[in-house]
Design an enzyme around this catalytic site. Structure first.
Site, PDB file in Angstrom:
ATOM      1  N   HIS A 185       0.841  -1.204   0.000  1.00 58.53           N
ATOM      2  CA  HIS A 185       0.000   0.000   0.000  1.00 58.53           C
ATOM      3  C   HIS A 185       0.872   1.248   0.000  1.00 58.53           C
ATOM      4  CE1 HIS A 185      -3.571   2.349   1.671  1.00 58.53           C
ATOM      5  NE2 HIS A 185      -2.551   3.144   1.970  1.00 58.53           N
ATOM      6  N   GLU A 186       1.871   1.299   0.884  1.00 55.12           N
ATOM      7  CA  GLU A 186       2.722   2.474   0.995  1.00 55.12           C
ATOM      8  C   GLU A 186       3.651   2.614  -0.209  1.00 55.12           C
ATOM      9  OE1 GLU A 186       2.224   4.756   3.255  1.00 55.12           O
ATOM     10  OE2 GLU A 186       0.625   3.489   4.045  1.00 55.12           O
ATOM     11  N   HIS A 209       1.765   4.370  -2.910  1.00 53.59           N
ATOM     12  CA  HIS A 209       1.736   5.828  -2.741  1.00 53.59           C
ATOM     13  C   HIS A 209       3.025   6.448  -3.258  1.00 53.59           C
ATOM     14  CE1 HIS A 209      -1.964   6.302  -0.567  1.00 53.59           C
ATOM     15  NE2 HIS A 209      -1.572   5.612   0.488  1.00 53.59           N
TER      16      HIS A 209
END
Length: 220
Positions: free
Chosen positions: A24-25, A28
């Protein structure tokens, strides 16, 4: 009362959370880099090293507690740093950067559901196969939970970065005033309301969103 089975489930859930949150990170950071800002790349956030992303409370303690008490498992990590002024179209691209994390969780859930269907079709009824199916099903549900939890429009969650660029004038100023109390609001919703009033708004939200999406993907 905790037993060995519940502890094993909690540990497996935590392992799934760690993998899912790291991806997820990274999503980003990768999105920000592709859209013109290398702040996250220079900070080492385009990396699969969990130590670069995990928040001790939000990424470990919180999901572990949620799993042990039998509730939905959600988490948050250290926010990815980026400079919106470096983005090619800051107002639009801020939203894309924020959406990249939840989108990554959705992709993981879709891939997990396809893997579940393939494994289920080949399952012969053995215990090991059943346990593997359970882990993959948990992977799907946890990723959907992370997706919808992070879309809540309160910092440090992604929803706040999606909403704020879309607001102007007094609406944006009012939202920023509310943001100052976001962590107390989140803690009250997560702990005080369920334990004191028996009302779990976050759990109900995730049941309606992640639960429905899970049923759709898994054909339940």
């Amino acid at each position: 009362m905790l037993n060995s089975a519940s502890i094993i489930r909690a540990v497996v859930s935590l392992a799934i959370v760690v993998v899912s949150v790291v991806l997820h990170e990274v999503a980003h950071a990768w999105a920000a880099y592709r859209l013109g800002d290398d702040t996250a790349k220079r900070a080492g956030r385009i990396s699969l090293n969990p130590a670069r992303h995990l928040d001790p409370f939000g990424s470990v303690v919180l999901p572990l507690l949620m799993s042990l008490v039998g509730g939905p498992v959600f988490a948050f990590a250290i926010p990815v740093p980026y400079n919106p002024n470096n983005l090619r179209k800051p107002k639009r691209d801020e939203v894309f950067v924020a959406l990249a994390g939840p989108a990554c969780n959705f992709i993981q859930a879709v891939v997990g559901s396809l893997a579940f269907r393939a494994l289920d079709a080949a399952w012969t009824g053995d215990l090991l196969g059943y346990q593997l199916l359970s882990v993959v099903a948990s992977y799907v549900y946890i990723n959907l939970t992370l997706m919808f939890f992070n879309l809540i429009p309160l910092p440090p969650l992604d929803g706040s970065s999606i909403i704020s660029p879309l607001l102007d004038g007094e609406a944006r100023r009012t939202y920023y005033r509310v943001q100052r109390y976001s962590m107390p609001i989140l803690l009250v919703a997560l702990y005080v309301l369920p334990s004191v009033l028996g009302f779990d708004p976050v759990g109900q939200l995730l049941y309606c969103t992640a639960g429905s999406a899970y049923s759709f993907l898994m054909g339940a």
